[in-house]
Design a protein around this motif. Sequence first.
Motif, PDB file in Angstrom:
ATOM      1  N   HIS A   1      43.906 -23.054   2.003  1.00 50.86           N
ATOM      2  CA  HIS A   1      43.497 -22.624   0.668  1.00 50.86           C
ATOM      3  C   HIS A   1      42.991 -21.193   0.664  1.00 50.86           C
ATOM      4  N   GLU A   2      43.073 -20.554  -0.504  1.00 51.43           N
ATOM      5  CA  GLU A   2      42.409 -19.269  -0.717  1.00 51.43           C
ATOM      6  C   GLU A   2      40.897 -19.518  -0.781  1.00 51.43           C
ATOM      7  N   GLY A   3      40.111 -18.543  -0.355  1.00 53.93           N
ATOM      8  CA  GLY A   3      38.667 -18.686  -0.351  1.00 53.93           C
ATOM      9  C   GLY A   3      38.059 -18.516  -1.727  1.00 53.93           C
ATOM     10  N   PRO A   4      36.785 -18.800  -1.849  1.00 55.02           N
ATOM     11  CA  PRO A   4      35.894 -19.335  -0.815  1.00 55.02           C
ATOM     12  C   PRO A   4      36.251 -20.773  -0.427  1.00 55.02           C
ATOM     13  N   VAL A   5      36.244 -21.027   0.873  1.00 54.99           N
ATOM     14  CA  VAL A   5      36.589 -22.354   1.377  1.00 54.99           C
ATOM     15  C   VAL A   5      35.435 -23.024   2.104  1.00 54.99           C
ATOM     16  N   VAL A   6      34.335 -22.293   2.286  1.00 53.73           N
ATOM     17  CA  VAL A   6      33.152 -22.913   2.898  1.00 53.73           C
ATOM     18  C   VAL A   6      31.909 -22.542   2.089  1.00 53.73           C
TER      19      VAL A   6
ATOM     20  N   LEU B   1      39.137 -26.040   3.884  1.00 49.88           N
ATOM     21  CA  LEU B   1      39.999 -25.025   4.514  1.00 49.88           C
ATOM     22  C   LEU B   1      41.464 -25.238   4.137  1.00 49.88           C
TER      23      LEU B   1
END
Lengths: 260, 308
Positions: free
Chosen positions: B56-61, B72
Amino acid sequence: MSDRVTLKIKRIVDEGPSAASLYFDSDMKVLPGQFVMLTDYEEGERPFSVADADGSGICLTIKRMGPFSKRICSKKAGDLISLRGPFGNPFTLVSGVSLLVGGGAGIAPLYLLARGLIASGNRVIVVNGARTQDALLLGAWFGRLDADYRETAEDTGEKLSSVQLAARILEREKVGCVYAAGPELMMAALKDILPDIPYQFSFERYMKCGVGVCGSCACDPSGIRVCVEGPVFGREQIEKLSDFGVYKRDSTGARVPFRK
Amino acid sequence: MAVSLCTRFLGREFSSPLVLPAGILGMSYGSLQFAHDAGFGLVTSKSLSLEPRKGHEGPVVARFGGGILNSLGLCNPGIDAGLKEIEEFSCMVKAPVMVSLFATNRHDFEELAGRASDSAAVFIELNLSCPNVMDEFGIPLASSKELVADMVEGAVKYAKLPVVAKLSPNALDLPVIALAAQEAGAAAVSMINTLGPGLLIDTAVRKPVLAPRYGGISGPAVLPLALKLVHECVGRIKIPIIGMGGVSSADEAVQMLMAGASMVGVGSAVWLEGAQVLTRMNAGIRDYLERENFVSPDFIPKLERKNV
């Protein structure tokens, strides 16, 4: 317990046609070379080195590259930007004559570094290089510092690259430590011409999480992570890398060779 | 007394009971090496799919008081490139790797398990439960005992290596699912994958923090649930368990072993505590063994079920 701050852009200033500087009020404590993860919640999140910080504000100088950075550079004062950080291992300040070599947007983190080195009483020589004259960034900032500032563009005057200009300086100056940030191939070429002296390079690789868990920015063969052990690596670390200047990895983890 | 962290699992010996779970590091041979050097006894690759995935494109965390939210998106270089990374790691260091595989149907799991069997990996783990892809693929496989049995049975048929089924805490009756995995031929189960998914909101922009909106919940908040589910399953199945979920200290690792796990995954703590946490945990487990007079982690007594 969130690790993010969402801030209004205080001021946004064009740095010539190719970049813009975003100013924020923030008490974020940033060391030279550290980076933040930036998003506007439109699409994606990217790492950017901090160009300047003084305890009450921070500045990011962002080059217009792809859709993400172009969108960020076209924001207005008052628009909201969300930041995580600062992250990463900073430059270590070494006493002595300091040679700073920046390529393109790589010059940005070297500004905060130059301020730190000068404040601790070191003679600072700065080489700012770019492919074209209008892509040279932050010349006016460095001009106001007590530094020996040189710039070179590959389409102007002697048409020297930053590495060629650095080589000339190294021939007649007794440099204690070389600091560089910019395209990896520039830094690889710089490494090849350096005499037996310490150096620290700031790496730019594909990053996903920014906090050392996703594995995207791990270097080979030891797996040191650009986002945690880096982005600034020292000579001992760089000499052990097998991928430096050879390949990077994309968002799938596949190897992408650098084009020489 | 001379104690050792040496842990036996599925007929092999490992230098530590600590396992790098799938999804943390493990993207490249370098990052497997990093995890090995940090102190993991067994490292797991990123979950590999037939085709490469960008994630995936962020933000992922994102962080919250109880731990982490992540999505992610199962980024990985695909089975062929991924197996080459494992090969390269195994050439550098004689350390065991578990290859994690990710698919959405039995046919693909069969194909992946067959290919992974001709690799340098010692075990195959089936990722049946990642909640990050629920939007794309519907109900997670791990929530249905029929689907779990079907995937495991297919993989086992084509695998020449022991198959570990990774289970999700989101199932209504996890012991029933674990039992289904065992009956379908799994050599072990690993649990728990991330909980949820959950949501965090940026109140200034009034949007979800994660670009994919939701993300799996991990970190300290899920530890008690992981311990309870491992303990619940261990009495119902005969195959061993890799226990994970929020473990971030030596004492919590010992708790996981006591709950019934044979090995212990440590994931979120690599972020929250730094990779140095592995050194501290290994040292702390060793101290515990010395203090309690246990020769190795295998000798840590399991919590009796009647005590619950």
